[in-house]
Design a protein around this motif. Structure first.
Motif, PDB file in Angstrom:
ATOM      1  N   ASP A  38      15.128  89.961  36.299  1.00 19.02           N
ATOM      2  CA  ASP A  38      13.900  89.732  37.072  1.00 19.02           C
ATOM      3  C   ASP A  38      14.243  88.943  38.328  1.00 19.02           C
ATOM      4  O   ASP A  38      14.885  87.900  38.248  1.00 19.02           O
ATOM      5  CB  ASP A  38      12.891  88.963  36.219  1.00 19.02           C
ATOM      6  N   THR A  93      11.826  88.077  40.707  1.00 20.95           N
ATOM      7  CA  THR A  93      10.561  87.670  41.320  1.00 20.95           C
ATOM      8  C   THR A  93      10.672  86.324  42.033  1.00 20.95           C
ATOM      9  O   THR A  93      10.091  86.144  43.103  1.00 20.95           O
ATOM     10  CB  THR A  93       9.473  87.588  40.233  1.00 20.95           C
ATOM     11  N   ALA A  94      11.440  85.387  41.449  1.00 21.17           N
ATOM     12  CA  ALA A  94      11.543  84.058  42.064  1.00 21.17           C
ATOM     13  C   ALA A  94      12.152  84.160  43.463  1.00 21.17           C
ATOM     14  O   ALA A  94      11.628  83.588  44.421  1.00 21.17           O
ATOM     15  CB  ALA A  94      12.385  83.143  41.180  1.00 21.17           C
ATOM     16  N   GLN A  95      13.242  84.936  43.578  1.00 30.09           N
ATOM     17  CA  GLN A  95      13.889  85.090  44.880  1.00 30.09           C
ATOM     18  C   GLN A  95      12.936  85.765  45.879  1.00 30.09           C
ATOM     19  O   GLN A  95      12.853  85.362  47.047  1.00 30.09           O
ATOM     20  CB  GLN A  95      15.153  85.941  44.750  1.00 30.09           C
ATOM     21  N   THR A 104       9.697  85.795  45.853  1.00 27.95           N
ATOM     22  CA  THR A 104       8.615  84.883  46.223  1.00 27.95           C
ATOM     23  C   THR A 104       9.066  83.995  47.381  1.00 27.95           C
ATOM     24  O   THR A 104       8.335  83.800  48.359  1.00 27.95           O
ATOM     25  CB  THR A 104       8.232  83.998  45.008  1.00 27.95           C
ATOM     26  N   ALA A 130      16.820  98.500  41.630  1.00 24.41           N
ATOM     27  CA  ALA A 130      15.612  99.127  41.077  1.00 24.41           C
ATOM     28  C   ALA A 130      14.676  98.057  40.525  1.00 24.41           C
ATOM     29  O   ALA A 130      13.452  98.138  40.683  1.00 24.41           O
ATOM     30  CB  ALA A 130      15.975 100.128  39.985  1.00 24.41           C
ATOM     31  N   ILE A 131      15.268  97.014  39.907  1.00 22.19           N
ATOM     32  CA  ILE A 131      14.435  95.913  39.404  1.00 22.19           C
ATOM     33  C   ILE A 131      13.800  95.177  40.588  1.00 22.19           C
ATOM     34  O   ILE A 131      12.616  94.860  40.570  1.00 22.19           O
ATOM     35  CB  ILE A 131      15.276  94.944  38.541  1.00 22.19           C
ATOM     36  N   LYS A 157      10.874  97.126  41.768  1.00 22.08           N
ATOM     37  CA  LYS A 157       9.702  97.002  40.888  1.00 22.08           C
ATOM     38  C   LYS A 157       9.032  95.643  41.060  1.00 22.08           C
ATOM     39  O   LYS A 157       7.808  95.547  41.131  1.00 22.08           O
ATOM     40  CB  LYS A 157      10.114  97.208  39.425  1.00 22.08           C
ATOM     41  N   ALA A 212       5.283  94.720  42.292  1.00 21.01           N
ATOM     42  CA  ALA A 212       4.399  93.929  41.422  1.00 21.01           C
ATOM     43  C   ALA A 212       3.842  92.725  42.174  1.00 21.01           C
ATOM     44  O   ALA A 212       2.690  92.351  41.994  1.00 21.01           O
ATOM     45  CB  ALA A 212       5.154  93.479  40.181  1.00 21.01           C
ATOM     46  N   LEU A 213       4.666  92.127  43.044  1.00 22.86           N
ATOM     47  CA  LEU A 213       4.232  90.960  43.811  1.00 22.86           C
ATOM     48  C   LEU A 213       3.302  91.348  44.957  1.00 22.86           C
ATOM     49  O   LEU A 213       2.762  90.480  45.641  1.00 22.86           O
ATOM     50  CB  LEU A 213       5.437  90.208  44.380  1.00 22.86           C
ATOM     51  N   ASP A 214       3.187  92.685  45.190  1.00 24.46           N
ATOM     52  CA  ASP A 214       2.318  93.153  46.265  1.00 24.46           C
ATOM     53  C   ASP A 214       2.756  92.642  47.633  1.00 24.46           C
ATOM     54  O   ASP A 214       1.925  92.289  48.459  1.00 24.46           O
ATOM     55  CB  ASP A 214       0.870  92.691  46.018  1.00 24.46           C
ATOM     56  N   ALA A 259      12.991 103.509  39.772  1.00 25.65           N
ATOM     57  CA  ALA A 259      12.017 102.658  40.454  1.00 25.65           C
ATOM     58  C   ALA A 259      10.611 103.254  40.427  1.00 25.65           C
ATOM     59  O   ALA A 259       9.625 102.533  40.510  1.00 25.65           O
ATOM     60  CB  ALA A 259      12.461 102.404  41.891  1.00 25.65           C
TER      61      ALA A 259
END
Lengths: 291, 385
Positions: free
Chosen positions: B208, B210-212, B214, B235-236, B239, B243-245, B265
């Motif tokens: 994942d 997401t943190a990076q 963000t 690919a992650i 995604k 998801a974070l839009d 993806a």
């Protein structure tokens, strides 16, 4: 500010839940034989890859998962019968090395049968992430956490309330004594490998929508899963979950607030500290108390 | 092409015709093409399609009468992605197999390990590996067919500049491909007036990012995001990005330019851009594109013969073999120095990967334009430029 923190936390939970579910798989075989099964990652891989391949044959997802889990159980039992049982008087280190060999063998077969590509497993319930306080959470993470929780409870009940579970613990504590009281230790070990494969393959299918799956995904997932299991105290289901979540959250907070370059370094330093002050891991004491 | 070189070419053709008549008269020995590839092991996704391509086209050329009237003989070894194996095999090809030319080296490590040997032996060597270090600085006997990662970075930055972006966020994998891509991007970004305002990384086993992402989307004034990575990581990232839009244009590198990436993806890839070989979009190429026929021909032949999807990496081997054949034909013999000179002299060769114009100071011969900018639209690749 707060939404940022929440996002890092959610990310940590997503990552950590994956580690936790993988870590759980190490507990059963460890409890039965004190062997750390390095082929555990391959059970995860079989769970994910077999599901993909059964779904490719047109079998609905639910049944594909069941078939994949059954296949993994068969492989687990076969592993014990064909590789572990023949070396019955070998010591633990030898058995661990056998599991490493077995993992390479299984990976090789998977590469030939399923190819080298990455595959995607659809999430159990929709692709839409959950939005909460300005942060997003992958809906599959809830499945991972939920299934992890169910498995922890099931493991505790299994090891403390059922005869077979106690037989497994008994075998691990003193094989000879267990045999003398009438426990068929080879049978127990076979069962432990079958169950462990079941746990592993369920974990493999559940995390696959997040991580994707391929013939070598086992190496990647099992390494961090093992670290989580060691940190939580090998053999403890609750420890595996706490260790996994802690590892995931520390990684994501480091990546978010310090730098993504250091996230593995910080996580591993934390593990060193934990193991330095609590060599049995966070929940390792429990195993001893059960005596 | 100048008149002079035309004349010379005509001479060469005439010479090679005479030579081929002479050769076939004495039922000549085969021309030996040596190769070491990572057919198994971690880099097998490179070596496997490369070997298949070489085997297939050596067979095809032989059926059509060979080169200079001589049959081709492919001698290949599997280096299992290990550079020291590659070095041993290169030595064996040179000393005991006595090949005429080497086409191989799936990875940069394997290529660089073999390079000193071919340099010493004076053996023409066409590498199939990516890094810019293979041809920069130029080594006399070493050539390569794939574009370098620097070119990919240049192409992406060019497209960003064209769209008016001047601040970008960069996220890259810590593996060899991602790390090198990150370095090249940081080095050339300034030339396009682009500033990298966020620079994040992820490990090969991360599940994942997401943190990076963000942090990147919160960076000041960021206009677009670029991911340099390989394998399932990008690919992650894709995604997580969806998801974070995050409402910013998203770029990937040529490392994920394959249909398999689209499968992974899914919808999340919609709208992202990347530089890629035209091999991905043969149907989308305009009819007057010089590469269209070559690309389509290779794709059809490969997929029919091996019943699996064609990959960019096999294309590198196709170009490597064809460049070798062309140089040998132009030299009219397998004299190594002559073949090397002809390789360096190749211009306007239309390959699968691009159009090659070799020069003494350019042993790759491709321009950044050989990368096509593609955009994902309705789950498929669309040619932007």
């Amino acid at each position: 500010m707060f939404s940022e923190f929440l996002q890092f936390l959610f990310t940590g939970i997503t990552i950590g839940a994956t580690y936790a579910l993988v870590a759980l798989g190490f507990t059963i075989i460890y409890n039965a034989s004190h062997v750390i099964n390095f082929a555990q990652g391959e059970f995860l891989m079989i769970g994910g890859m077999a599901t993909v391949s059964f779904m490719g044959m047109g079998i609905p997802m639910f049944f594909a998962i069941i078939l994949a889990v059954l296949l993994a159980c068969l492989v687990g039992v076969a592993l014990q019968r064909l590789a572990i049982a023949p070396a019955k008087n070998a010591d633990v280190v030898t058995l661990i090395i056998i599991t490493i060999g077995a993992s390479i063998f299984i990976r090789g077969i998977a590469q030939v049968v399923w190819g080298k590509d990455y595959h995607v497993v659809p999430p159990f319930t929709g692709n839409e992430p959950i939005r909460l306080g300005g942060a997003v959470l992958n809906s599959q993470s809830l499945w991972v956490i939920g299934i992890g929780a169910v498995l922890v409870v099931a493991l505790i009940v299994f090891f403390t309330r059922t005869l077979i579970g106690r037989a497994i613990l008994g075998t691990s504590m003193n094989k000879l004594a267990a045999q003398l009281v009438g426990i068929k230790t080879q049978m127990v070990l076979m069962l432990a490998f079958g169950l462990s494969a079941l746990l592993g393959s369920v974990a493999g299918v559940t995390v696959a929508p997040i991580t994707f799956t391929s013939y070598d995904i086992g190496i990647l997932l099992a390494l961090k899963g093992f670290v989580a299991a060691a940190m939580g105290g090998l053999g403890s289901g609750l420890g595996a979950v706490v260790g996994g979540l802690l590892l995931g959250i520390v990684e994501s907070m480091t990546a978010g607030y310090i730098s993504s370059e250091y996230k593995d370094a910080v996580a591993f330093s934390m593990i060193l500290l934990v193991l330095f002050f609590m060599p049995r891991g966070l929940f390792g004491g429990r195993t001893v108390e059960r005596v | 092409m100048t008149k002079k070189s035309l004349l010379r070419r005509a001479g060469v053709v005439a010479a090679s015709l005479t030579a081929s008549v002479l050769m076939s008269a004495q039922a000549a020995e085969p021309i030996k093409i040596g190769s070491f590839l990572s057919v198994t092991g971690p880099a097998s996704f490179l070596g496997d399609p490369e070997l298949k391509t070489l085997e297939m086209y050596v067979e095809k050329i032989n059926e059509e009468g060979g080169v200079l009237g001589r049959q081709l003989e492919l001698i290949h070894y599997d280096d299992v992605g290990n550079a020291s194996n590659a070095r041993n095999f290169a030595g064996r090809l040179i000393r005991s197999d006595q090949v005429d030319i080497i086409v191989g080296g799936s990875t940069t490590g394997a290529t660089m390990a073999a390079a000193p040997l071919v340099q010493q032996a004076g053996m023409p060597f066409i590498s199939l590996a990516g890094a810019v270090t293979i041809v920069s600085p130029v080594q006399e006997w070493v050539f390569k067919t794939p574009q370098s990662d620097r070119m990919a970075a240049e192409r992406i930055l060019w497209d960003m500049e064209r769209r008016g972006f001047d601040k970008i966020g960069l996220i890259s994998g810590t593996g060899g491909f991602g790390a090198s891509g990150r370095k090249q991007t940081l080095e050339v970004a300034g030339e396009y007036g682009i500033e990298v305002v966020a620079d994040e990384t992820y490990g090969p086993s991360d599940s994942d990012m997401t943190a990076q992402l963000t942090n990147i989307s919160n960076a000041d004034g960021v206009d677009a995001v670029l991911n340099f990575g390989f394998g399932q990581g990008p690919a992650i990232v894709t995604k997580n990005y969806a998801a974070l839009d995050i409402d910013l244009p998203f770029y990937q590198s040529h490392g994920v330019a394959s249909d398999a990436f689209l499968d992974l993806a899914g919808d999340a890839a919609e709208g992202l851009r990347l530089p890629a070989s035209p091999l991905l979009v043969p149907a989308a190429l305009p009819d007057d594109d010089p590469q269209k026929a070559v690309v389509q021909g290779y794709k059809e032949a490969y997929e029919e013969r091996w019943d699996s999807r064609v990959s960019t990496f096999g294309g590198y081997a196709y170009d490597g073999l064809m460049l070798a054949v062309q140089a040998i034909e132009a030299a009219g013999s397998t004299d190594k120095a002559a073949v090397r000179d002809e390789l360096e002299d190749i211009s306007g060769y239309v390959g699968v990967t691009g159009i090659y114009n070799m020069a003494p100071d350019d042993h790759n011969g491709l321009a950044p334009e050989s990368f096509r900018i593609l955009e994902v639209k309705d789950g498929d690749w669309m040619l932007v430029d």
